[in-house]
Every structure is written in C-alpha cells, then in structure tokens.
Design a protein around this motif. Structure first.
Motif, PDB file in Angstrom:
ATOM      1  N   GLY A 104      -5.955  19.637  -0.679  1.00  0.00           N
ATOM      2  CA  GLY A 104      -5.084  18.576  -0.270  1.00  0.00           C
ATOM      3  C   GLY A 104      -3.713  18.663  -0.017  1.00  0.00           C
ATOM      4  N   SER A 105      -3.241  19.821  -0.012  1.00  0.00           N
ATOM      5  CA  SER A 105      -1.817  19.969   0.152  1.00  0.00           C
ATOM      6  C   SER A 105      -1.578  20.259   1.714  1.00  0.00           C
ATOM      7  CB  SER A 105      -1.389  21.257  -0.710  1.00  0.00           C
ATOM      8  OG  SER A 105      -0.093  21.589  -0.191  1.00  0.00           O
ATOM      9  N   LEU A 106      -1.036  19.599   2.408  1.00  0.00           N
ATOM     10  CA  LEU A 106      -0.737  19.818   3.759  1.00  0.00           C
ATOM     11  C   LEU A 106       0.013  21.198   3.862  1.00  0.00           C
ATOM     12  CD1 LEU A 106      -0.007  16.305   5.174  1.00  0.00           C
ATOM     13  CD2 LEU A 106      -2.198  17.440   5.547  1.00  0.00           C
ATOM     14  N   ILE A 107       0.988  21.422   3.087  1.00  0.00           N
ATOM     15  CA  ILE A 107       2.037  22.459   3.160  1.00  0.00           C
ATOM     16  C   ILE A 107       1.151  23.791   3.182  1.00  0.00           C
ATOM     17  CG2 ILE A 107       3.736  23.621   2.514  1.00  0.00           C
ATOM     18  CD1 ILE A 107       4.560  21.016   3.861  1.00  0.00           C
ATOM     19  N   ARG A 108       0.281  23.867   2.060  1.00  0.00           N
ATOM     20  CA  ARG A 108      -0.436  25.113   1.876  1.00  0.00           C
ATOM     21  C   ARG A 108      -1.484  25.071   3.052  1.00  0.00           C
ATOM     22  NH1 ARG A 108      -2.724  24.407  -3.961  1.00  0.00           N
ATOM     23  NH2 ARG A 108      -3.948  26.040  -3.529  1.00  0.00           N
ATOM     24  N   ALA A 109      -2.221  24.110   3.336  1.00  0.00           N
ATOM     25  CA  ALA A 109      -3.301  24.219   4.687  1.00  0.00           C
ATOM     26  C   ALA A 109      -2.373  24.861   5.791  1.00  0.00           C
ATOM     27  CB  ALA A 109      -3.620  22.916   4.856  1.00  0.00           C
ATOM     28  N   ILE A 123     -10.433  14.455  12.552  1.00  0.00           N
ATOM     29  CA  ILE A 123     -11.578  14.536  11.533  1.00  0.00           C
ATOM     30  C   ILE A 123     -12.034  13.046  11.245  1.00  0.00           C
ATOM     31  CG2 ILE A 123     -12.227  15.425   9.271  1.00  0.00           C
ATOM     32  CD1 ILE A 123     -10.498  17.799  10.049  1.00  0.00           C
ATOM     33  N   GLN A 124     -10.891  12.354  10.527  1.00  0.00           N
ATOM     34  CA  GLN A 124     -11.351  10.998  10.545  1.00  0.00           C
ATOM     35  C   GLN A 124     -12.055  10.124  11.357  1.00  0.00           C
ATOM     36  OE1 GLN A 124      -8.266   8.764   7.748  1.00  0.00           O
ATOM     37  NE2 GLN A 124      -8.497   7.096   9.546  1.00  0.00           N
ATOM     38  N   VAL A 125     -11.574  10.298  12.687  1.00  0.00           N
ATOM     39  CA  VAL A 125     -12.192   9.457  13.772  1.00  0.00           C
ATOM     40  C   VAL A 125     -13.760   9.831  14.047  1.00  0.00           C
ATOM     41  CG1 VAL A 125     -12.265   9.307  16.433  1.00  0.00           C
ATOM     42  CG2 VAL A 125     -10.078   8.948  15.111  1.00  0.00           C
ATOM     43  N   LEU A 126     -14.065  11.261  13.939  1.00  0.00           N
ATOM     44  CA  LEU A 126     -15.341  11.957  13.899  1.00  0.00           C
ATOM     45  C   LEU A 126     -16.194  11.589  12.719  1.00  0.00           C
ATOM     46  CD1 LEU A 126     -14.501  15.167  15.572  1.00  0.00           C
ATOM     47  CD2 LEU A 126     -15.561  13.247  16.697  1.00  0.00           C
ATOM     48  N   LEU A 127     -15.909  11.570  11.437  1.00  0.00           N
ATOM     49  CA  LEU A 127     -16.494  11.503  10.312  1.00  0.00           C
ATOM     50  C   LEU A 127     -16.441  10.167   9.570  1.00  0.00           C
ATOM     51  CD1 LEU A 127     -15.851  14.965   8.658  1.00  0.00           C
ATOM     52  CD2 LEU A 127     -17.638  14.382  10.146  1.00  0.00           C
ATOM     53  N   GLY A 128     -15.322   9.363  10.035  1.00  0.00           N
ATOM     54  CA  GLY A 128     -15.169   7.940   9.289  1.00  0.00           C
ATOM     55  C   GLY A 128     -14.094   8.040   8.214  1.00  0.00           C
ATOM     56  N   ARG A 129     -13.629   6.869   7.800  1.00  0.00           N
ATOM     57  CA  ARG A 129     -12.559   6.826   6.963  1.00  0.00           C
ATOM     58  C   ARG A 129     -12.658   7.136   5.585  1.00  0.00           C
ATOM     59  NH1 ARG A 129      -8.179   3.844   8.873  1.00  0.00           N
ATOM     60  NH2 ARG A 129      -8.512   2.590  10.712  1.00  0.00           N
ATOM     61  N   ASP A 130     -14.064   7.232   5.383  1.00  0.00           N
ATOM     62  CA  ASP A 130     -14.354   7.683   3.767  1.00  0.00           C
ATOM     63  C   ASP A 130     -14.525   9.286   3.713  1.00  0.00           C
ATOM     64  OD1 ASP A 130     -16.711   8.023   5.240  1.00  0.00           O
ATOM     65  OD2 ASP A 130     -18.109   7.232   3.665  1.00  0.00           O
ATOM     66  N   TRP A 131     -13.972   9.925   4.556  1.00  0.00           N
ATOM     67  CA  TRP A 131     -14.421  11.290   4.740  1.00  0.00           C
ATOM     68  C   TRP A 131     -13.566  11.957   3.398  1.00  0.00           C
ATOM     69  CZ3 TRP A 131     -10.726  15.149   4.754  1.00  0.00           C
ATOM     70  CH2 TRP A 131      -9.408  14.884   5.267  1.00  0.00           C
ATOM     71  N   ASN A 132     -12.594  11.538   2.814  1.00  0.00           N
ATOM     72  CA  ASN A 132     -11.778  12.004   1.927  1.00  0.00           C
ATOM     73  C   ASN A 132     -12.067  11.442   0.507  1.00  0.00           C
ATOM     74  OD1 ASN A 132     -10.329  14.070   0.942  1.00  0.00           O
ATOM     75  ND2 ASN A 132      -8.353  13.153   1.293  1.00  0.00           N
ATOM     76  N   PRO A 144     -14.150  10.976  -3.181  1.00  0.00           N
ATOM     77  CA  PRO A 144     -14.472  11.895  -3.973  1.00  0.00           C
ATOM     78  C   PRO A 144     -16.154  12.335  -3.520  1.00  0.00           C
ATOM     79  CG  PRO A 144     -13.399  10.540  -5.240  1.00  0.00           C
ATOM     80  CD  PRO A 144     -13.469   9.679  -3.737  1.00  0.00           C
ATOM     81  N   ASP A 145     -17.003  11.411  -3.386  1.00  0.00           N
ATOM     82  CA  ASP A 145     -18.398  11.573  -3.228  1.00  0.00           C
ATOM     83  C   ASP A 145     -18.796  12.312  -1.890  1.00  0.00           C
ATOM     84  OD1 ASP A 145     -18.993  10.818  -5.697  1.00  0.00           O
ATOM     85  OD2 ASP A 145     -19.839   8.663  -4.991  1.00  0.00           O
ATOM     86  N   ARG A 146     -18.105  11.705  -0.797  1.00  0.00           N
ATOM     87  CA  ARG A 146     -18.193  12.508   0.638  1.00  0.00           C
ATOM     88  C   ARG A 146     -17.416  13.590   0.509  1.00  0.00           C
ATOM     89  NH1 ARG A 146     -18.243  10.186   5.517  1.00  0.00           N
ATOM     90  NH2 ARG A 146     -19.051  11.977   7.131  1.00  0.00           N
ATOM     91  N   ALA A 147     -16.317  13.956   0.030  1.00  0.00           N
ATOM     92  CA  ALA A 147     -15.520  15.148  -0.084  1.00  0.00           C
ATOM     93  C   ALA A 147     -16.368  16.308  -0.801  1.00  0.00           C
ATOM     94  CB  ALA A 147     -14.410  14.868  -0.787  1.00  0.00           C
ATOM     95  N   LEU A 148     -17.113  15.916  -1.727  1.00  0.00           N
ATOM     96  CA  LEU A 148     -17.836  17.010  -2.474  1.00  0.00           C
ATOM     97  C   LEU A 148     -19.248  17.343  -1.478  1.00  0.00           C
ATOM     98  CD1 LEU A 148     -18.924  18.424  -5.026  1.00  0.00           C
ATOM     99  CD2 LEU A 148     -20.050  16.490  -5.809  1.00  0.00           C
ATOM    100  N   GLU A 149     -19.689  16.523  -0.762  1.00  0.00           N
ATOM    101  CA  GLU A 149     -20.759  16.596   0.162  1.00  0.00           C
ATOM    102  C   GLU A 149     -20.211  17.780   1.238  1.00  0.00           C
ATOM    103  OE1 GLU A 149     -22.367  13.682   3.318  1.00  0.00           O
ATOM    104  OE2 GLU A 149     -23.928  13.761   1.572  1.00  0.00           O
ATOM    105  N   LEU A 150     -19.106  17.200   1.734  1.00  0.00           N
ATOM    106  CA  LEU A 150     -18.514  18.054   2.906  1.00  0.00           C
ATOM    107  C   LEU A 150     -18.124  19.539   2.444  1.00  0.00           C
ATOM    108  CD1 LEU A 150     -16.238  15.359   4.613  1.00  0.00           C
ATOM    109  CD2 LEU A 150     -18.251  16.560   5.382  1.00  0.00           C
ATOM    110  N   GLN A 151     -17.538  19.703   1.070  1.00  0.00           N
ATOM    111  CA  GLN A 151     -17.115  20.820   0.569  1.00  0.00           C
ATOM    112  C   GLN A 151     -18.541  21.613   0.441  1.00  0.00           C
ATOM    113  OE1 GLN A 151     -13.870  20.972  -2.602  1.00  0.00           O
ATOM    114  NE2 GLN A 151     -14.008  18.731  -2.255  1.00  0.00           N
ATOM    115  N   LEU A 152     -19.555  21.288  -0.202  1.00  0.00           N
ATOM    116  CA  LEU A 152     -20.722  22.057  -0.273  1.00  0.00           C
ATOM    117  C   LEU A 152     -21.191  22.144   1.204  1.00  0.00           C
ATOM    118  CD1 LEU A 152     -23.245  22.973  -2.022  1.00  0.00           C
ATOM    119  CD2 LEU A 152     -24.085  20.833  -1.883  1.00  0.00           C
TER     120      LEU A 152
END
Length: 658
Positions: free
Chosen positions: A603-608, A626-635, A637-645
């Motif tokens: 989640g670090s913008l600098i490292r990213a 990305i927020q516009v395309l996936l929705g406000r809840d993209w980050n 915890p549950d949604r983030a886990l699904e996206l990382q998988l």
C-alpha cells in the motif's frame, strides 16, 4: 450412378509394404502425394498423412536400432579378439578396425612411442591411403597426439588444419594433407601410474574423417573403452615377452639360480592366473552377462566380498566369495567420490579404510566404483585382475546405458504422443505401451521437471532411471522433462517422490532442478490430465519462488487446491479483474500491473512508483481510475484479498506475459 470415392486403404497398405522393404524415406513420402493425386477425400487423406509420418518415425527408429546393434557387435567382437588371440599385431589391428567401424570414420590409427629413437611412430592404420601418412614419425609433443600424450586426456578437433591448440609442424601437416584428414579424435592408452600421479601414456588411439565433424561425448567414451583394451593387450604382450625371456635365461642357469627359478615359476603362475581370469571376464562379456556376474567372478577369484556402487553411492551389485548375493547399504557418496578420484588420478586401485576401491570409467566420466571388502592389500597380480575387472565392468555399464537410452527414446515417443494429443485413441496408446513394456492401465506417478540448464536435464533423468530401483520412462516435452514412474502402492507418495527426484536430479545435473508431481493415475485420459495438473503445479512453484524443490499440488496450500481441483480459474480472474484487463487491452495502459505493484508494496505509493518507474502522481491517477472501474470498496480487506488472489492466478496462468 456416380463412382465411389477413392479409398485410403490401398495407400495405407502400400505404406506397410514399403516399410517392410526398408524403402527410402522419399518413397514413403511419395505415398501422400499419390493419394492426393488419386482424389482421396480430405478426411481419409489426413489419415494417410498421419500414417506416413508414423511410418517415417518407425523407419528412423529401426535404422537407429540397426546402428546400435552393429556397435554392440563390434564391441563384443573386440572382446572376442582379446580372448582368442595372443598375437599383439592381430589384436591391435582388430581394435583399430573396430574403432573405425564404431565411430563410422574414414580412417583410424594407433601410434606408439619409440624409446630408442625418442619419437612416435604409426603402429597400425586402417582406411589410410597415403604412404606418407602411414610412415609418419612425430617428435614428442607435436600435433594433436602430442597434446593427448602430454595431458593424458582425450582431445578432438572438427578441423585440425585450422586448430591452433596443437603444435603444427611441416612434417605433420604434410602427412595430414596427403591423407586428406580434417576432423580428428585422439584418446590416450593409459597404463599404471606415473610419478606425476596420472596414468602412464603408452600410446594414442585416433579416429579421423576427411570432412569436418564434431565428435559426441558417447563417441569419445567408446573410443576410450577401446583404448583401454589396447593398453591391456600391449601390457599383456610385454609381460608375456618378459616372462618368456626370463624363463629362458633361468633355464640355462637353473643349477646356480634355483631360488630365482622358483620365483620366476611363481611369477609365471601368477601371470597364467591373470590371463585365465581375464579370459573368464571376457567370456562373461561375450555371453551377454551383466555386472552382477562380473562381481561374482571377481569376488570368487579374490576371495573377498565385492560391491559395485553408482557415483551417488547406491549399490548396483553385492556378492560374497561363494557367489551368493547380499543386501548392501548405500555408501557415503563423498567418501566414494574421493576414493574414486584417487583411483582415477593414479590409474590404479587404491586401499582405503580396510577396503580396496577402483574407479570404473568411460573416458573421464565416473560410471561406478568397485569396492573389495578386505583389510589385506592386494599383491600385484590380484591388483591387476581387480583393475581389469573395472575395465570390463565399465564396458558392460556403457553398453547397458546405450541400450537403455535407445529404449527410453522409443518409449519417450509414446509419452510425447500421450501428452500432445489427449483425444488420440486411448486404446491404441495403451496397446503401444504394452508392446514397449509400459502398462498404462497400472497406476503411475507423473513428474514434470525443469531447470535453467535444459541441456543437462534429459541426460540426468536418464541416469536417474538407469542407476536406481525406480522403474519408469522419461521424455522431453514443452521445454521440460516428463517422468512416468510406476506406483505399486508401497512406493512414495507424489510429494515425497517429487522431493527425492529434485534432490537426485539436481545432484546428477549439477544445477537446481524443480519437480512437480501428481498421481497415482492410470489410463491415457487420466495421465494426460495428471500432466496438465503437474504443469500448473510447476508454474505455481515458479511463482512462489520454490526453485530447486519438489512438491505436489496438495502441498501448495490454498493456491495448490484451486489449481489442482480444476476450479474455473479463468472465470474467477475475469470476474475480479475483468474491467481492468479490458481497459488495458483497449487503451494499452498498465492498470493491472499498477494494482499488483501497489499490493506488492504493502500500500506504499512511494515503493509502488519505484517498482513501476513512474512519478507518484501517475500512481495516484492510475489508482483513481482503478477505483472508478472496480468500485470504492476495491481496497477493503475482503475485496483486496480477492483481488490479490486474482492477480496471483493471472500471473500464474501466464496470461500476463502475452
């Protein structure tokens, strides 16, 4: 009424007739053209095309079999010449002739040193047409032969005339030019040990072509085996000549030298025993016996238990003096390697820790180690017998490996067909397997192995199957090596087998090897599915950084379960990342890569932005999109886990590389 369409059957029968007559490849290929010209329908024409391809493969395999049979016959004939003749000229001529036959070269020749003249001369030639070449004499250290004699190592050159590694002289160049030689392979005739610790070079055996050619490692090893036979023949002839001369001198002075005469009789008896022992070992080769028979003969002659171990320390044979076998433990590979290296360097058997060890070599390659379990040291005659048994054992192992490699290549074609065309006739594949000794209806483990040094992996897999108790077959497929191993229920599970194979293949290939395993599976459809699962598991291991390890799908945790159970991975990835994938595809952007870098950076913008090599504002703008395309809840915890998988599965599928 219209005439019936031409049938493919006559053309298929013609293919069989041509194959049985050993017709040339051009004749086989012409069958397809004839069928096309006769108007055979497209469906049946495809059958003719596939049958033609199969016939060409069979023709190639048959020709390779015949070539291997000729090589084996030539080697056995050489051993027969050694057993049947005591005339050195006859034996050396036979060895040079067989060297030319085995390697298929234009000529072969053998040089020996002339100690009185201080140079080297041509002792025997075969296939030579130049009198200048046949009478050639070389100063010590000149030419390719001089380098072989100085280093006691084989040397080969694809083009001698342009090779700057050797000391060229006008005399040598004139002889080589007059003979028309281009490619030359030379191997040393080694005997005993010299002060420098290496074997004493008593001559050089050559094979040469009149056109450029690269000699393979197997050809070098075969020529080294023949050179070992030549060294034994020369040594035996010299020893017999010395013994005969000594007996004649002692017979004239028998009254005055009774004690010396008794010593000579004892020496003569030892020599006769050595000859008889050598004849017995040669007879075992001629009768097609294996290394266990050689071990039994040597153990009986020397009166001590004998074991033969492969380079990894695993026992290949264990025999008592009475000929009965026993279960031998594996030997420490490091200890065996040190003893074998000392034996190889000194070109003789060595005594270590109450055991006598002799290296079994093919050229410079260590094939095995002979271990005689006795605390007493061997006298000279017994030591020579033990060392000669190592030469015979090496010949048998090399022949056995050559046959095994040929059989494995033929069986590997079946495995390649099984994995390439999963819809191909399962019953036909099973029948082909039975004819080749592979029962596809029995349970098998399927292993897929890969490494960075791909050229080392296939030979290592062959040695892995050849040297141990594992029964299976290997084949190269899709940049990896596939191993099909029998699973009898008492053997290791898939994960255990994968780890064992990764460790042993890595040792044999001298590089990390990653292995994925599945099974047991039986039948063509199951085995093809097992291969797909193992391939997915291998990709998962690569992504997870488990290079050089072995595992099965069930051991990879949740990611392995998703891949192994055939879940709808593509559907899951599409549902989670579909808007981003579509946006990137249409506009050439990198939103999916940006999301992966953001999660990877915690989640670090600098490292990213450092990972992406862009400005931090660019990262912020992409995350807003990305927020516009996936929705406000993209980050969340549950949604983030699904996206990382989904990102990990997308990477694992290989789609991110396309």
């Amino acid at each position: 009424m219209s005439e019936p369409s031409p049938s493919a059957a006559p053309h298929l029968r013609h293919l069989f007739d041509l194959l049985s007559d050993d017709a040339p490849a051009e004749a086989l290929g012409a069958v397809l053209s004839t069928a096309r010209a006769d108007g055979v329908p497209a469906g049946e024409l495809a059958e003719v095309e596939r049958a033609t391809a199969t016939a060409l493969r069979i023709r190639g395999a048959l020709r390779q079999h015949r070539r291997r049979e000729l090589q084996l016959t030539a080697l056995f004939d050489t051993a027969g010449d050694l057993a049947a003749s005591r005339d050195l000229d006859d034996v050396l001529k036979a060895i040079v002739r067989r060297a030319r036959m085995l390697l298929g070269t234009d000529t072969a020749y053998l040089t020996l040193p002339d100690e009185e003249a201080g140079d080297t001369y041509m002792r025997v030639t075969d296939g030579s047409v130049s009198l200048l070449f046949q009478r050639l004499r070389l100063e010590l250290g000149e030419g390719l032969g001089g380098l072989v004699a100085q280093t006691a190592s084989p040397y080969a050159t694809p083009d001698y005339r342009t090779d700057e590694r050797f000391r060229h002289t006008r005399n040598i160049n004139a002889g080589v030019l007059d003979e028309g030689l281009v490619a030359i392979l030379g191997v040393p005739l080694l005997l005993g040990s010299s002060r420098g610790g290496t074997g004493k070079v008593i001559g050089v055996l050559f094979a040469a072509d009149r056109a450029p050619r690269v000699f393979s490692p197997d050809e070098v090893a075969l020529l080294c085996s023949l050179a070992a036979h030549a060294a034994i023949a020369i040594d035996t002839a010299r020893a017999l000549a010395d013994t005969t001369s000594a007996l004649a001198e002692l017979a004239e002075a028998n009254a005055e030298l009774a004690e010396a005469n008794a010593s000579v009789r004892a020496h003569s008896a030892a020599m006769r025993r050595a000859e008889e022992s050598h004849d017995r070992l040669t007879d075992l080769v001629l009768r097609g016996r294996d290394v266990k028979d050689v071990a039994a003969a040597v153990a009986g002659l020397l009166g001590s238990p004998l074991t033969i171990h492969d380079p990894g320390g695993r026992p290949l044979a264990a025999v008592r003096p009475d000929g009965t076998g026993f279960a031998a433990d594996s030997m420490d590979a490091g200890w065996l390697a040190e003893a074998a290296e000392e034996s190889r360097t000194g070109a003789r058997a060595v005594h270590r820790d109450g055991r006598v060890v002799c290296a079994v070599l093919a050229g410079q390659e260590l094939l095995a180690g002979l271990v005689l379990h006795r605390s007493r040291r061997l006298d000279d005659s017994d030591r020579r017998l033990f060392e000669r048994s190592a030469v015979v054992t090496g010949l048998l192992l090399l022949l056995r490996r050559t046959v095994a490699e040929t059989e494995n290549r033929i069986r590997g074609e079946l495995i390649a067909d099984l994995l390439t065309d999963t819809g191909r006739d399962p019953a036909g594949l099973a029948e082909r397997g039975r004819r080749l000794g592979i029962d596809l209806d029995r349970p098998h483990l399927l292993l897929v192995a890969e490494t960075g040094a791909r050229e080392r992996l296939a030979p290592a897999a062959m040695r892995y199957l050849f040297g141990g108790e594992i029964h299976g077959v290997s084949a190269e497929h899709a940049g990896a090596v596939v191993l099909l191993i029998e699973a009898d229920g008492s053997g290791p599970a898939a994960g255990t087998a994968a780890r064992s194979a990764a460790a042993q293949l890595g040792q044999l290939a001298q590089t990390p090897v990653t292995v994925a395993a599945t099974g047991p599976a039986r039948g063509a459809p199951e085995l093809a599915a097992a291969y797909a699962e193992a391939a997915r598991c291998l990709r998962a291991m690569r992504v997870l950084g488990r290079t050089g390890e072995g595992a099965c799908v069930d051991e990879l945790g949740f990611l392995g379960v998703v891949l192994g159970n055939g879940q709808d991975v593509d559907g899951f990835v599409s549902a989670a990342l579909g808007p981003l994938l579509e946006y990137d595809a249409q506009r050439g952007t990198h939103l999916v890569r940006t999301l992966g870098a953001y999660f990877g950076a915690g989640g670090s913008l600098i490292r990213a932005k450092d990972e992406l090599h862009v400005h931090v504002n660019t990262v912020v703008q992409r995350l807003d999109r990305i927020q516009v395309l996936l929705g406000r809840d993209w980050n969340e915890p549950d949604r983030a886990l699904e996206l990382q998988l989904a990102l990990r599965l997308h990477l694992l599928s290989g789609a991110s590389d396309r």
